[in-house]
Design an enzyme around this catalytic site. Structure first.
Site, PDB file in Angstrom:
ATOM      1  N   LYS A   1       0.842  -1.207   0.000  1.00  0.00           N
ATOM      2  CA  LYS A   1       0.000   0.000   0.000  1.00  0.00           C
ATOM      3  C   LYS A   1       0.874   1.252   0.000  1.00  0.00           C
ATOM      4  O   LYS A   1       2.068   1.175   0.337  1.00  0.00           O
ATOM      5  CB  LYS A   1      -0.934  -0.014   1.210  1.00  0.00           C
TER       6      LYS A   1
ATOM      7  N   ARG B   1     -12.794  -0.287  13.351  1.00  0.00           N
ATOM      8  CA  ARG B   1     -12.630   0.603  12.204  1.00  0.00           C
ATOM      9  C   ARG B   1     -13.566   0.162  11.090  1.00  0.00           C
ATOM     10  O   ARG B   1     -14.280   0.956  10.528  1.00  0.00           O
ATOM     11  CB  ARG B   1     -11.176   0.593  11.743  1.00  0.00           C
TER      12      ARG B   1
ATOM     13  N   TYR C   1      12.082  31.977  10.526  1.00  0.00           N
ATOM     14  CA  TYR C   1      10.817  32.659  10.798  1.00  0.00           C
ATOM     15  C   TYR C   1      10.498  32.722  12.295  1.00  0.00           C
ATOM     16  O   TYR C   1      10.795  31.804  13.050  1.00  0.00           O
ATOM     17  CB  TYR C   1       9.685  31.926  10.088  1.00  0.00           C
TER      18      TYR C   1
ATOM     19  N   MET D   1       8.959  26.686   3.406  1.00  0.00           N
ATOM     20  CA  MET D   1       8.257  25.799   2.484  1.00  0.00           C
ATOM     21  C   MET D   1       9.232  24.874   1.759  1.00  0.00           C
ATOM     22  O   MET D   1       8.968  23.693   1.602  1.00  0.00           O
ATOM     23  CB  MET D   1       7.454  26.656   1.500  1.00  0.00           C
TER      24      MET D   1
END
Ligand SMILES: *Cc1c(COP(=O)(O)O)cnc(C)c1O
Length: 382
Positions: free
Chosen positions: A37, A136, A264, A312
């Site tokens: 997967k 689930r 930042y 980013m």
């Protein structure tokens, strides 16, 4: 060198050795489903599947149809089992690839059956039951409605039951042992609800890597193995090698004065003059911001901290302890460099989530290069 800010090296020898070790660790009578997967946990189904085929593993586990399509394209002729409930549109599209569906409840079973009827076929299915308490997608047989729900699925003429399954919520040996015992009882009940002819050939399965390698009573007929294949299992079983390395290179190097803030929001202040290296990879490249100020990378085999609340497509590493660092030098964000390794546990400590949460995404965002490692095989090592 590839013209990309980051790339992944997938160690095919490690995956191959892991497959061999896995086969050696399990009784011969137990079938293995190689779980591919998320594009083989980010490693690339095109890189991993040939090794699976080579070892004669007859079943693979997938989630999306892309994986099923790729598997057939790559020549896999064995059984493809979906390991989650699929949407009706996915089920319909997967018929062409011969996918066995995972039925997650009575209503879902009715949806799969509707698709099968419309196509005039029977769809092979694995019936998920909630023996392990994952809650689930399995049918809850302890619930008053459970037997009725089961009956509805088993009585659908367009479904052909080929498996009964459950999935463990915890990587804890006692929890797994209890879940396996409940699965034994409840899957017996499912089998007894079927006519003898329908019962033949049904495979029972609940084990993941951890369960299969830790609790033999969880084996049943088939085990679904992902993590161990990629060398990222938490099972206390030695010898599995990680196969995934995320790399980049130093883009720029600068010296900044004590007292400067870095990045930042001014969250990091230099307490001494420092050499900072810019690495051209950031949160849009899957290196999540939660790693900023917490994770380390390797340069020249040394563990260096990511110091800023990164950007980013850029992050900053404190490389003061390295002399003469130059642009172009290799950076490892996950995996081995020299004698050290940024491990899954390191990533987990840094961002609070399992490493697969990160690398399964990295696999889709960065080019992947297959490599052959030179480490000795486990057969040589013992
Ligand atoms: C991912 C998955 C597995 C494989 O689990 P690992 O711990 O990676 O071996 C098995 N079964 C299901 C239903 C899964 O979703």
């Amino acid at each position: 060198m590839i013209p990309s800010p980051g790339w992944i090296e997938v160690d095919l020898d490690a995956v191959g050795r892991n497959l061999d070790l896995l086969r050696d660790s399990l009784p011969q009578r137990v079938d293995v489903a190689a779980v591919l997967k998320a594009d083989a946990y980010g490693h690339g189904i095109d890189h991993v599947l040939p090794l699976v085929i080579d070892r004669g593993i007859g079943t693979i586990g997938v989630t999306g149809n892309d994986e099923a399509r790729a598997a057939r394209f790559l020549g896999f002729a064995g059984r493809i089992m979906r390991i989650r409930p699929a949407l009706a549109e996915e089920v319909d599209d997967a018929i062409a690839h011969g996918v066995e569906e995972w039925v997650g409840g009575a209503e879902h079973g009715a949806e799969v059956a509707r698709v099968a009827r419309e196509r005039g076929i029977r769809i092979p299915v694995h019936v998920s039951i909630n023996s392990t308490g994952l809650s689930r997608d399995g049918i809850e047989l302890l619930h008053p409605r459970g037997r009725e729900d089961l009956r509805r699925v088993l009585d659908e003429p367009s479904l052909r039951v080929v498996g009964v399954c459950s999935h463990f919520p915890c990587e804890d040996a006692d929890d797994v042992a209890q879940g396996a015992a409940a699965f034994q009882v409840q899957s017996d009940l499912v089998l007894r609800s079927l006519a003898a002819a329908a019962r033949a050939g049904i495979r029972r399965h609940c084990a993941t890597s951890f369960a299969a390698l830790t609790v033999p009573d969880s084996h049943f007929d088939l085990v679904r193995i992902g993590a161990a294949l990629y060398g990222d299992s938490t099972a206390p079983h030695p010898g599995f090698h990680p196969a995934f390395t995320l790399k980049s290179r130093v883009a720029a190097v600068n010296e900044y004065r004590a007292g400067s803030t870095v990045g930042y929001d001014r969250t990091h202040r230099l307490d001494r003059d420092a050499v900072l290296a810019t690495v051209p990879i950031g949160y849009a490249d899957g290196v999540q911001r939660s790693l900023g100020g917490r994770a380390c990378v390797l340069i020249r085999g040394r563990r260096l901290p990511i110091v800023d609340r990164h950007a980013m497509n850029t992050l900053t590493v404190d490389a003061t302890e390295l002399r003469d660092l130059r642009p172009g030098e290799e950076v490892v964000l996950y995996g081995r460099q020299g004698s050290d390794r940024i491990s899954s546990a390191d990533l987990e400590r840094a961002n609070g989530h399992i490493a697969a949460d990160l690398y399964s995404v990295w696999g889709r965002l960065h080019p992947r290069i297959p490599v052959r490692s030179t480490t000795v095989s486990h057969r040589d090592a013992v």
